[in-house]
Design a protein around this motif. Structure first.
Motif, PDB file in Angstrom:
ATOM      1  N   HIS B  38      17.824  54.787  18.626  1.00 15.04           N
ATOM      2  CA  HIS B  38      18.643  55.770  18.867  1.00 15.04           C
ATOM      3  C   HIS B  38      18.603  56.853  17.748  1.00 15.04           C
ATOM      4  N   LEU B  86      12.306  57.697  26.412  1.00 19.79           N
ATOM      5  CA  LEU B  86      12.289  56.844  27.448  1.00 19.79           C
ATOM      6  C   LEU B  86      11.068  55.814  27.642  1.00 19.79           C
ATOM      7  N   ALA B  89      11.583  52.848  25.349  1.00 17.21           N
ATOM      8  CA  ALA B  89      12.680  52.059  26.127  1.00 17.21           C
ATOM      9  C   ALA B  89      12.107  51.268  27.221  1.00 17.21           C
ATOM     10  N   ILE B  93      12.096  47.260  27.694  1.00 18.51           N
ATOM     11  CA  ILE B  93      12.470  46.565  29.153  1.00 18.51           C
ATOM     12  C   ILE B  93      11.392  45.703  29.323  1.00 18.51           C
ATOM     13  N   PRO B 103      21.900  45.590  33.702  1.00 16.70           N
ATOM     14  CA  PRO B 103      22.905  45.790  34.555  1.00 16.70           C
ATOM     15  C   PRO B 103      22.514  45.915  35.923  1.00 16.70           C
ATOM     16  N   ASP B 108      19.202  49.748  44.484  1.00 18.87           N
ATOM     17  CA  ASP B 108      17.735  49.949  44.376  1.00 18.87           C
ATOM     18  C   ASP B 108      17.314  48.705  43.777  1.00 18.87           C
ATOM     19  N   LEU B 110      16.296  46.821  41.768  1.00 21.97           N
ATOM     20  CA  LEU B 110      15.483  46.666  40.385  1.00 21.97           C
ATOM     21  C   LEU B 110      15.295  47.978  39.523  1.00 21.97           C
ATOM     22  N   TRP B 111      15.209  47.782  38.183  1.00 22.66           N
ATOM     23  CA  TRP B 111      14.869  48.975  37.471  1.00 22.66           C
ATOM     24  C   TRP B 111      13.638  49.393  37.475  1.00 22.66           C
ATOM     25  N   ALA B 112      12.977  50.437  37.534  1.00 19.08           N
ATOM     26  CA  ALA B 112      11.565  50.997  37.973  1.00 19.08           C
ATOM     27  C   ALA B 112      10.738  50.218  37.205  1.00 19.08           C
TER      28      ALA B 112
ATOM     29  N   TRP C  97      24.147  48.005  27.608  1.00 15.16           N
ATOM     30  CA  TRP C  97      23.540  48.718  28.847  1.00 15.16           C
ATOM     31  C   TRP C  97      24.349  49.092  29.703  1.00 15.16           C
ATOM     32  N   ILE C  98      24.298  50.453  30.248  1.00 17.95           N
ATOM     33  CA  ILE C  98      25.257  50.922  31.246  1.00 17.95           C
ATOM     34  C   ILE C  98      24.247  51.414  32.425  1.00 17.95           C
ATOM     35  N   CYS C  99      24.821  51.249  33.609  1.00 23.31           N
ATOM     36  CA  CYS C  99      24.212  51.748  34.781  1.00 23.31           C
ATOM     37  C   CYS C  99      24.993  53.144  35.281  1.00 23.31           C
ATOM     38  N   ALA C 114      18.716  62.898  32.030  1.00 20.52           N
ATOM     39  CA  ALA C 114      18.248  62.053  31.201  1.00 20.52           C
ATOM     40  C   ALA C 114      18.130  62.519  29.764  1.00 20.52           C
ATOM     41  N   VAL C 124      20.831  56.525  24.968  1.00 22.94           N
ATOM     42  CA  VAL C 124      19.502  56.770  25.353  1.00 22.94           C
ATOM     43  C   VAL C 124      19.258  56.338  26.742  1.00 22.94           C
ATOM     44  N   SER C 125      18.570  57.240  27.638  1.00 23.65           N
ATOM     45  CA  SER C 125      18.334  57.127  28.841  1.00 23.65           C
ATOM     46  C   SER C 125      16.899  56.171  28.670  1.00 23.65           C
ATOM     47  N   CYS C 126      17.084  55.268  29.473  1.00 24.61           N
ATOM     48  CA  CYS C 126      16.017  54.088  29.437  1.00 24.61           C
ATOM     49  C   CYS C 126      15.110  53.681  30.728  1.00 24.61           C
ATOM     50  N   ASP C 127      15.796  54.084  31.747  1.00 21.91           N
ATOM     51  CA  ASP C 127      15.051  53.882  32.941  1.00 21.91           C
ATOM     52  C   ASP C 127      15.651  54.494  34.229  1.00 21.91           C
ATOM     53  N   LEU C 128      14.980  54.839  34.983  1.00 21.43           N
ATOM     54  CA  LEU C 128      15.552  54.854  36.695  1.00 21.43           C
ATOM     55  C   LEU C 128      15.600  53.684  37.466  1.00 21.43           C
ATOM     56  N   SER C 129      16.110  53.466  38.402  1.00 20.20           N
ATOM     57  CA  SER C 129      16.221  52.268  39.357  1.00 20.20           C
ATOM     58  C   SER C 129      14.923  52.672  40.220  1.00 20.20           C
ATOM     59  N   ASN C 134      19.730  55.134  40.301  1.00 21.71           N
ATOM     60  CA  ASN C 134      20.586  54.949  39.217  1.00 21.71           C
ATOM     61  C   ASN C 134      19.836  55.142  37.888  1.00 21.71           C
ATOM     62  N   LEU C 135      20.610  55.521  36.744  1.00 24.97           N
ATOM     63  CA  LEU C 135      19.843  55.949  35.777  1.00 24.97           C
ATOM     64  C   LEU C 135      20.457  54.697  34.547  1.00 24.97           C
ATOM     65  N   LEU C 136      19.438  53.894  33.811  1.00 23.69           N
ATOM     66  CA  LEU C 136      19.696  52.951  32.937  1.00 23.69           C
ATOM     67  C   LEU C 136      19.974  53.556  31.537  1.00 23.69           C
ATOM     68  N   HIS C 138      21.172  53.129  27.454  1.00 26.51           N
ATOM     69  CA  HIS C 138      21.518  52.112  26.441  1.00 26.51           C
ATOM     70  C   HIS C 138      22.452  52.927  25.363  1.00 26.51           C
TER      71      HIS C 138
ATOM     72  N   MET D 793      10.696  61.761  34.510  1.00 27.10           N
ATOM     73  CA  MET D 793      10.767  62.763  33.681  1.00 27.10           C
ATOM     74  C   MET D 793       9.756  63.187  32.828  1.00 27.10           C
TER      75      MET D 793
END
Ligand code: NA
Ligand code: NA
Lengths: 116, 128, 165, 958, 516, 89
Positions: B38, B86, B89, B93, B103, B108, B110-112, C97-99, C114, C124-129, C134-136, C138, D793
């Motif tokens: 951050h 990104l 991060a 992950i 979460p 979907d 799973l996360w990508a 973390w939030i979705c 994002a 911080v946008s961390c990932d897409l599903s 969905n957007l992950l 933090h 992105m």
């Protein structure tokens, strides 16, 4: 300032040489990169160090210019060593893929030479 | 007027100095890698942005010379900072989080970053 | 029209690039304007194939609004973050973390969202599903994750939806 | 006939046998024989003049600078030897035609033989010692070929190598001696040297020259202790042995001693070295010969012995001894060639040369027996044959010779030598031809056809004729040859006749003959004694020496060049540092003339970062990825240092190159181990560290010293600053230097870059064409891969940034002439823009949309740059002469045009193409089949979900 | 203005990109143009030789900038000779590469070949120290490509070593140039000569360092002990026709030593006294010794040829290190000889390699044994400096020139001893490879020596063997001509030496008297 | 006043750079190190602009811009390497 610069050149040279004396291709390439920094800095400094005197002509005021020639030389040197580095990276990679080892040493092939 | 201008520029400089410091300090102070992310993405970017603004103001207000090209750098930084974040991060992950820790990704599943078929017998992470 | 389309495959981009050239040249003049325009026409020709499916922007005032909102949020976000970093003890923080379920479908819109999230308050946008629904995100310090999610959706996603879709 | 032609004929003739062999063996032999014959005729045409005492010469300046000229002369000595060489050569050619079997490549044989003959003729005709050296070494080389003629026999190969090693090395020593001689006299011409006896013998370099020249002579003439090669050379076909070891090669040493006799002989050094060596050789050779069972070995050692005899005579240094030497040379040539030929006949017919398996042949081969008998008796020194005459003279001389105060030593030993000589000669007859006929010969022997015995028969006739009519037949030749040997002085009194009365020599002869017969009778016992006695086997020693030398060389060479490059580099660095320090410490340096710049906080921080990162690299270098990150820090700081120290162009270039390099390294690291294992011992690390530290001190200290002093003389860059705008039309002086003042450097530089890319491309092609391809297809990644290879992105951001990046590239390019920038950096920026597209959207997707070809870009770049240079030619200006001017088209403001921009365009294109080609090539390593990428983004909800209707139309258009 | 001077650089510089762009997929056309380029280079070189033989020193000011501010090319007798040698070597080598099919075993052979020629000729012609560096790099990077041409594990590993060591050398070059510039403020060689003579005593220490570092750079190229270690593995594992071309590259080092240490730091310059000859002579003698020993100890014919190249460089540098006109004339004659002789040996080694592998052990006879054996014999004679070929003349010249030197006895002993060991070694190798193969004992055994690490899938062997042999004969003819016309040749090299030891003419020609 | 503000800002970014260096050397994962390097690059841009401001020159603009662009590219490259191994696929 000069002392800082010179000592930095020295440190880069020493580190570069040390890595070049390793026995795998990758550290040797790293060492060559460091040594390239060192020599570029060295060559650059042969025009002597100057602050706020870039050799870009200023039409408006009388200012001092640092020696442009070493800069041009270093530019050439940087480009050339870039090409060289690219080539050695490639050859090292090819050598690794062909022989499955990244040892830089090339021990003499044990070819039986027979004498009469 | 001149004084006000100088004050404005000095203010911008000091604020950006603080943000710049915070950005890197956060990286030292914060313990978990995700939180560390951050600080630099925001604070440092803003810090540099402030410096660039100060520079623009300086040339316009004090040197009476319209020089906006620092805006381009700001644009670059704002465009790239999220992408940098990104990727860092995603690295985190990929390296440290399992799907269970994160979460739920909704429909979907799973996360990508986790959504990949792994090869058999790939060695574990060694250098990262 | 078709001809015009051919010459200016990306009219917006042409304008943007001409503007960029002015910024770069840093000395406005007829020469630089014309040269910038020239480059603004040539370069999109080169880059055109790399940007298929360009979205259309629907709501220009909203663009301006969005930019102002985000700029304001960035400044605020930074003050918040600075406070957390400088004065909050690390143990007291509640990273989370939030979705964020996405209504946006346009890649460009998602990217802007994002990016905005990353540049604003403690997120911080961390990932897409896996299918991009969905957007992950933090959060640096989010005792109430749902509030954060709602703010994102209402403050940014809504506006972006209007702009892009 | 000109001496040139005589010397050249054998060489010219050498071509024909090899060519004519397809026409048949007779054609080859005839061609060889004809050439020899012609040369002999040519020689004899000159003979009358020589006999009259004239010196026939032929001179041509070949290498005047060196004093190596093709000067030939023919005097009595030369005539004698040339006649022997050509005459006996002719006989050998005849003999060999019948001796060689169908399987032997006869064309080659005659070619080699004629080469050898030419070399020998050259030696004896040379009037220039350097020229003589050339022919001298040529005899070594051609005899190498002749001796090794039977390639399939190990003995032949080894004998050839041994002969070459011994005689070749002697020749090398002689080069030294001859050069000294030439140096003393100031000329390499023999005729001049021969006039300078006093000068030479007074020189302090006389002894070294003498020794070196004698080394050449002794090795060639198989004098003790260099005699060992000769018997092994007997592995050659018999014609070769007969030729080389009776009349020619081994006589070359004698010839040279005789040739140099006028200036080298007559000193105690000469006497003790030459006479002693000859004496010892004579005795030892004779003794060994007696116990050899191989006919040719027996003859070989007898040759050694007789050569010793002649050497001894020359060594005595008296004129009369020289006459005796010349006479014996003639005699020995006749009987020894005949004997070799008879030995060859026996071998040819009986299929063995082992005396133990022979005997009683006189009944089966009467003609051969007769020839052998006469020749052997001559060799034994029995009257009335020619061998007797010269041996008498020799014995007579020994009687008058005092060796270090002893009157008896020389004659005593000479008697022993003569005794053994008689004994082996008798043995050659008794044990081969006499005695009972046997029934266990390997083949059924009988006299050969006339072709084979004609030559030896002719020689035997000479043996007898010279014995009876020595004065008439050999007299004139001996006289003129002897005159030449003793340097043109008046000959002493001598007489070539059988009966001199009851002289000591006669008694010695009688004693030798009787003793020889006794020794033959006692041969069986003596042989037992001989075999029981320990004696060094020359071949074993030679083999051991050569083997040991080869082994030692191999060990030394392989140890030195063991393929450990780190050691090579360590040596190089240490040597450089050492020599640099030496150079520094032996010069003088003044006090600093410049005031150092202040070190403020920013440079100190930079310094800390740089040194910290560098030290960290040392520490972490085994983690390769981490090292790359740390190198990035170093690159960044170096670039910032350039900025800080007024070099913005450098900073730009540095950072751009840095990034591309890093990407290249990452691309390659994907296929290489990510961790460097430990494989240096601590001792090695310490050694390396010490060397590195000294190198660092050297580089740092040097630049420190340089920076603190002003230029000793005004720098040429003042001119560049002054003329950049005026003459180059640009305000960025660095850029003007690059594209104008020193545009030629830049031209070379882009070519380097272009070549680099070509090399990378070529290597990729090579490597991917091998089994590496299969390995790559099956290889596993270093660690588990994440999903979402091309994040949405990133793709979108890149799409926005790419046009801007290209714009920046254009900006950098056009600004370059006046502000920091230029074609090179622009090329890198554009390349990086494309690279970003590759990284974001994927290689296959992006490459499909590529609008330019890398090879073409490189090629065009170089061509445009070259064309800019060549363009100046049409302006009557040198390559790369630039031009610029200003254009004013209202309402536009004035703008500048410059050919330098065109040149810079070439740079731009070459750099772009090179970087892209390099990256592209490396990317191809990761290619997998079926890697067709339909979309740029892995995840795209817009694509996966049903799209909204209004977007549809637009997408189709796009 | 004489554009001929730059022609040997521009011709390949344009031809190579043309081959890359237009002829990339047309091998036959590539060959035609590559050969045509080499012939063209030969014609240009002949012109230059003729022009230089007058003794006039011509300059070519690139970009029309006067020396010393711009870069200048200089045509004198020495540079003309070296360009001539390059051209004379290039043609047979490229013909051989075509004849043997080597050019098909990888990409871009002909383009790299032309670039290599450009680098070499540029290095010979330039009158600017930094430009010399640039051309060194051009020739080096092209050589990296040629050295690894065709790939293969061992070759690539050797390639890594070759590149690494040469990168060290290039780095050292920059250190040296930087030092020289920092002291003298110039890069033009003629100007350097002028300034070095004027250097105040307070700066001699630093100038000396620069001078010695530069010498070491050239010594690496010239493979002088103890900087020669890179050579054996590199040359032995390179495609041998490429190694044949590299015969000229070691000469670039020798050329540079001659040029710089006669023109700039000449034997009469007090500032740099005791830096060059003092260690170069012993080093050169050791080089010769190591080369000869290597020949005797070699197990592999490529390595044997490589050590041959080292030995010949040793002899050559002995002559160079004496720095007298006579010795220099001898050195230059020997340069020509050693270029052809080393190239010939490498080509023959390649013929052997291709037919039976490179191990120096007996095997069953190969195709065309007789012919190859004869040529090997010739090349061995040349390499060992035996009569009647130019090696012997060259050796005599060197020894004769050393007569007046203090250590002449040592020099002679080393040269003669080196020749002896070389003879023994070559005789041994030739006997094992060519003669022993006829021994029934070995033919029967027929140990098929598997080359474990060979280039991948050698392409069609020898498409035009006649062409390969023809190119070898061209080299033999070159050696023969060098011998027969040794008189005129030594006269020319004598002229070169005279020119080199009168550097004032060079300086005046380059600086047009402005600086005087 | 501006001068003192400049000094302050110099100090802040200088300290920031040192902290980045510290992080690069001491972090436990390469990801964090890459982040630190990226941050260091951005801080460096700030220093460069500040230095230009201090000297009253715009000569560093190109440098700053290029560094901004390339810093990003290299960060992405490192990240892609860690995520996928192959940075161009
Ligand atoms: Na070389
Ligand atoms: Na050589």
């Amino acid at each position: 300032m000069e002392a800082l610069f010179a000592s930095a050149v020295g440190v880069l040279t020493a580190a570069g040489i040390f890595l070049i004396l390793r026995r795998r291709t990758f550290p040797v390439i790293l060492g060559l990169s460091l040594l390239t920094y060192a020599v570029n800095a060295f060559l650059f400094a042969t025009g002597r160090l100057a602050l706020n005197a870039p050799p870009v002509l200023n039409n408006y005021k009388e200012v001092a210019y640092t020696d442009p020639l070493p800069q041009a030389l270093v530019l050439t040197a940087i480009v050339i060593s870039f090409g060289m580095t690219a080539v050695i990276v490639m050859i090292a990679l090819s050598a690794y893929l062909s022989s499955k080892t990244d040892h830089i040493d090339l021990p003499l092939a044990e070819e039986a030479g027979e004498d009469e | 007027m001149q004084y006000l201008f100088e004050l404005l520029i000095a203010f911008f400089l000091i604020v950006s100095g603080i943000f710049g410091f915070v950005g890197s300090f956060g990286m030292i102070k914060l313990k978990d890698p995700m939180s560390r992310l951050h600080a630099p993405t925001k604070a440092t970017t803003l810090g540099v942005g402030g410096v660039l603004l100060a520079s623009i103001f300086h040339s316009i207000l004090l040197e009476q010379h319209v020089s906006l090209h620092e805006l381009l750098i700001t644009l670059f930084l704002f465009l790239t900072a999220p992408i940098t974040a990104l990727f860092i991060a995603k690295w985190h992950i990929h390296r440290h989080e399992t799907p269970e820790n994160l979460p739920d990704a909704g429909e979907d599943e799973l996360w990508a970053t986790h959504a990949v078929e792994q090869d058999e017998d790939v060695p574990d992470h060694t250098a990262t | 029209m078709k001809l015009l389309r051919r010459i200016f495959p990306h009219p917006h981009l042409t304008v943007l690039l001409t503007l960029v050239w002015q910024l770069l040249a840093n000395e406005p003049s007829l020469n630089s304007l014309l040269f910038g325009l020239l480059l603004g026409i040539v370069i999109p020709f080169i880059t055109q194939p790399y940007w298929p499916d360009r979205p259309k922007l629907h709501n220009w005032p909203m663009v301006v609004e969005y930019i102002l909102v985000v700029l304001w949020d960035i400044i605020m976000a930074n003050i918040t973050v600075a406070r957390i970093i400088l004065f909050k003890r690390d143990e007291d923080r509640e990273p989370n973390w939030i979705c964020v379920p996405l209504e946006l479908r346009t890649p460009e819109a998602i990217t802007v969202l994002a990016g905005t999230i990353t540049m604003t308050p403690g997120t911080v946008s961390c990932d897409l599903s896996a299918q991009g629904h969905n957007l992950l995100v933090h959060c640096l310090d989010a005792p109430d994750p749902d509030a954060v999610r709602d703010q994102i959706k209402s403050r940014y996603e809504r506006r972006l939806k209007e702009i892009f879709e | 006939m000109s001496l040139f032609l005589i010397a050249a004929l054998p060489f010219l003739g050498a071509v024909f046998p090899a060519l004519l062999i397809r026409a048949g063996r007779n054609a080859a032999a005839s061609a060889a024989g004809l050439t020899s014959f012609l040369a002999l005729v040519g020689l004899l045409i000159n003979a009358p003049a020589v006999m009259r005492g004239e010196l026939v010469t032929a001179r041509f300046d070949w290498i005047p600078l060196l004093g190596l000229n093709t000067n030939f002369m023919l005097d009595g000595l030369g005539l004698l030897f040339a006649s022997l060489i050509l005459g006996i050569g002719l006989l050998i050619i005849l003999y060999a035609r019948f001796y060689l079997s169908r399987e032997d490549p006869m064309g080659q044989f005659y070619t080699y033989l004629l080469l050898f003959q030419g070399a020998m003729v050259g030696i004896v005709l040379s009037d220039n010692i350097l020229l003589l050296l050339i022919f001298w070494e040529l005899t070594s080389l051609s005899s190498f070929l002749l001796i090794g003629y039977w390639k399939h026999l190990p003995a032949g190969r080894q004998g050839a190598r041994m002969a070459l090693a011994v005689t070749g090395s002697g020749g090398l020593a002689m080069i030294g001696g001859m050069l000294i001689l030439g140096n003393i006299v100031g000329s390499y011409d023999l005729s001049v040297i021969l006039q300078n006896k006093e000068l030479i013998q007074a020189s302090p370099f006389y002894l070294p020259a003498l020794i070196l020249i004698l080394l050449g002579c002794f090795t060639k003439s198989a004098q003790f202790p260099f005699h060992f090669w000769l018997p092994h050379a007997m592995a050659a076909p018999t014609p070769v042995s007969a030729y080389l070891h009776s009349a020619t090669m081994v006589k070359a040493g004698l010839f040279l001693m005789a040739r140099m006799w006028p200036v080298l002989a007559g000193t105690p050094e000469w006497f003790y070295i030459v006479a002693t060596t000859g004496l010892v050789t004579m005795v030892i050779g004779a003794a060994i010969a007696l116990f050899k069972d191989d006919l040719k070995a027996l003859l070989a050692f007898s040759t050694v012995s007789h050569l010793g005899l002649i050497t001894m005579l020359l060594g005595f240094g008296t004129k009369i001894a020289a006459v005796a030497a010349v006479f014996h040379i003639i005699n020995h040539a006749t009987f020894k060639a005949a004997l070799f030929m008879t030995a060859g006949i026996v071998d040819h017919e009986a299929h063995t040369r082992d005396i133990k398996r022979l005997g009683g042949l006189r009944h089966l081969m009467p003609v051969t027996f007769t020839i052998a008998l006469i020749a052997a008796l001559s060799m034994a020194g029995l009257p009335p044959l020619n061998g007797f005459l010269s041996k008498e003279m020799m014995l007579e001389e020994t009687v008058h010779t005092v060796w270090n105060g002893s009157h008896l030593l020389v004659p005593g030993l000479a008697l022993i030598g003569a005794l053994f000589s008689a004994a082996y000669s008798f043995r050659y007859i008794a044990h081969v031809f006499l005695g009972p006929k046997r029934d266990d010969y390997p083949a059924h022997p009988h006299d050969p056809g006339v072709g084979m015995w004609l030559a030896p028969a002719f020689l035997v006739v000479l043996v007898v004729a010279i014995g009876f009519f020595s004065k008439a037949i050999a007299g004139p030749l001996v006289a003129i040859a002897s005159t030449a040997v003793i340097g043109g002085d008046k000959l002493p009194y001598y007489s070539l006749k059988l009966w001199h009365g009851f002289t000591p020599a006669l008694y010695m002869s009688i004693a030798a003959t009787i003793g020889g017969l006794i020794l033959l009778a006692l041969h069986r016992h003596a042989e037992r004694l001989w075999n029981a006695a320990p004696r060094p086997e020359a071949k074993v020693i030679f083999d051991a020496v050569i083997g040991a030398a080869t082994w030692a060389s191999r060990t030394l060479s392989d140890t030195l060049h063991n393929g450990v490059i780190s050691r090579y580099a360590a040596i190089m660095v240490a040597f450089t540092v050492g020599l640099g320090y030496y150079a520094y410490s032996t010069g003088t340096i003044g006090v600093p003339t410049r005031v150092p710049l202040p070190a403020t906080i920013i440079p100190i921080i930079g310094w800390i970062c740089l040194v910290g990162a560098t030290v960290a690299i040392m520490y972490f270098h085994r983690n390769r990825l981490l090292s790359l990150v740390l190198i990035g820090v170093v690159g960044l700081i170096v670039s910032m240092a350039f900025n800080y120290l007024s070099a913005p162009d450098l900073a730009l270039t540095q950072i751009s190159v840095e990034v591309v390099t890093m990407i290249l390294l990452l691309l390659s690291l994907n296929f290489m181990p990510t961790v460097t294992p430990v494989d240096s011992t601590n001792a090695r690390k310490v050694r390396d560290a010490v060397i590195s530290v000294f190198a660092g001190l050297g580089a740092g200290g040097l630049i420190y010293a340089l920076m603190l002093r002003d230029f000793a003389l005004p720098t040429i860059s003042d001119f560049h600053l002054a003329n950049s705008y005026k003459g180059g039309g640009g305000t960025n002086v660095v850029n003007v230097i690059l594209v104008d003042f020193r545009g030629f450097d830049t031209f070379g530089e882009i070519i380097v870059l272009g070549i680099a890319a070509l090399v990378i491309f070529a290597l990729t092609e090579s490597v991917l064409g091998t089994k590496v391809r299969a390995y790559l297809l099956n290889r596993k990644p270093h660690w588990p891969q994440s999903g979402d290879a091309h994040p949405l992105m990133m793709v979108v951001a890149t799409r926005v940034m790419m046009p801007i990046a290209l714009m920046v590239g254009a900006y950098i390019f056009f600004r370059g002439h006046n502000q920091p920038g230029g074609g090179f950096i622009a090329g890198l920026v554009v390349a990086i823009a494309y690279l970003m597209q590759y990284m974001a959207s994927g290689y296959t997707w992006a490459i499909e949309r590529q609008r330019f070809y890398y090879h073409g870009s490189i090629g065009w770049g170089v061509l445009i740059a070259a064309a800019t240079g060549v363009g100046a030619w049409f302006n009557e200006r040198p390559f790369l002469t630039s031009d610029f001017g200003y254009i004013h088209w209202p309402p536009l403001e004035e703008f500048e045009w410059a050919t330098a921009i065109l040149f810079d365009t070439g740079v731009f294109l070459a750099v772009l193409g090179a970087v892209m080609l390099a990256l592209d090539s490396l990317s191809r390593f990761a290619w997998q089949p079926g890697m067709v990428q339909e979309h740029a983004m892995d995840i795209n909800p817009q694509r996966d979900d049903p799209p909204e209707p209004e977007d549809e139309q637009e997408r189709e258009e796009a | 203005m004489n554009h001929w001077i730059i022609a040997p650089i521009v011709l390949p510089a344009i031809l190579a990109p043309f081959i890359i762009m237009v002829l990339r997929h047309h091998l036959d056309l590539q060959r035609v143009f590559s050969v045509a380029g080499s012939v063209g280079l030969l014609a240009i070189a002949a012109t230059l030789l003729a022009q230089a033989s007058t003794g006039e020193i011509q300059t070519y000011e690139l970009g029309n900038w006067p020396a010393p501010f711009g870069i200048v090319l200089v045509l004198d007798r020495l540079s003309a000779l070296m360009v001539g040698l390059t051209a004379m070597l290039a043609l047979p080598v490229v013909l051989y590469a075509i004849g043997s099919g080597w050019d098909t075993r990888g990409q871009h052979f002909h383009a790299l070949f032309q670039f290599q020629l450009m680098g070499v000729t540029g290095a010979f012609l330039t009158g600017d120290a930094f430009n010399l560096f640039v051309f060194f790099e051009v020739l080096l990077i092209a050589s990296y490509g040629l050295m690894t041409h065709g790939g293969g594990a061992v070759r690539l590993k050797a390639g890594v070593q070759y590149v690494t060591f040469n990168l060290l050398g290039s780095t050292l070059f920059l250190f040296a140039l930087g030092t020289l510039y920092a002291v003298t403020g110039t890069l033009n060689m003629a100007d350097l000569a002028v300034r070095v003579a004027e250097i105040p005593p307070e700066d001699t220490a630093l100038l000396r360092v620069g001078a010695v570092l530069l010498l070491l750079v050239f010594a690496i190229k010239a493979a002088v002990l103890p900087l020669h270690f890179w050579l054996p593995a590199s040359y032995a594992n390179a495609p041998l026709p490429v190694a044949a071309l590299f015969a000229i590259m070691t000469k670039v080092g020798a050329y540079s030593i001659l040029r710089v240490y006669t023109l700039i730091f000449g034997p009469d310059v007090a500032t740099t006294e005791g830096l060059v000859g003092d260690w170069l002579l012993p080093a050169a003698m050791l080089t010769l010794a190591v080369g000869a020993i290597g020949i005797l100890g070699a197990r592999q014919i490529g390595r044997l040829a490589a050590f041959g190249a080292i030995a010949s460089m040793g002899t050559l540098l002995i002559a160079v290190s004496l720095f007298t006109p006579e010795a220099t004339a001898a050195a230059l004659y020997y340069t020509a000889h050693s270029t052809f002789a080393a190239a010939l040996l490498f080509l023959i080694a390649d013929m052997v390699m291709e037919r039976r592998g490179g191990a120096i052990i007996p095997q069953s006879p190969m195709a065309q044994t007789g012919l190859i054996a004869s040529i090997f014999f010739v090349s061995a004679i040349a390499m060992a400096g035996m009569p009647p070929l130019s090696g012997f003349v060259g050796k005599l010249l060197v020894m004769d020139a050393a007569r007046h030197v203090d250590h002449y006895a040592t020099i002679w002993a080393v040269i003669l001893g080196g020749s002896f060991v070389t003879i023994v070694g070559l005789a041994r190798a030739g006997s094992l490879i060519f003669w022993k193969s006829h021994d029934p004992a070995y033919v029967q055994a027929e140990v098929v020596n598997e080359e474990p690490e060979e280039a991948p899938a050698p392409a069609a062997p020898e498409p035009y063997p006649g062409l390969a042999f023809a190119s070898v004969f061209v080299l033999v003819a070159g050696l023969a001509a060098l011998t027969i016309f040794a008189g005129p040749a030594t006269k020319y090299t004598g002229g070169i030496a005279a020119q080199l030891f009168a550097p004032q003419d060079y300086i005046t020609a380059v600086l047009k008297g402005e600086k005087e | 006043m501006i001068t003192y503000a400049l000094y302050f800002t110099f100090a802040c970014f200088g300290a920031a750079i040192m902290m980045c260096l510290w992080r690069i050397i001491t972090a436990e994962g390469v990801g964090t190190r890459v982040l630190a390097l990226d941050t260091m690059v951005i801080n460096t841009i700030a220093l460069l602009i500040l230095y230009g401001l201090n000297l009253g020159t715009e000569i560093f603009f190109e440098s700053a811009m290029i560094i901004a662009m390339l810093g990003f590219v290299s960060t992405v490259a490192y990240a892609r390497f860690m995520l996928r191994g192959n940075i161009i696929e």
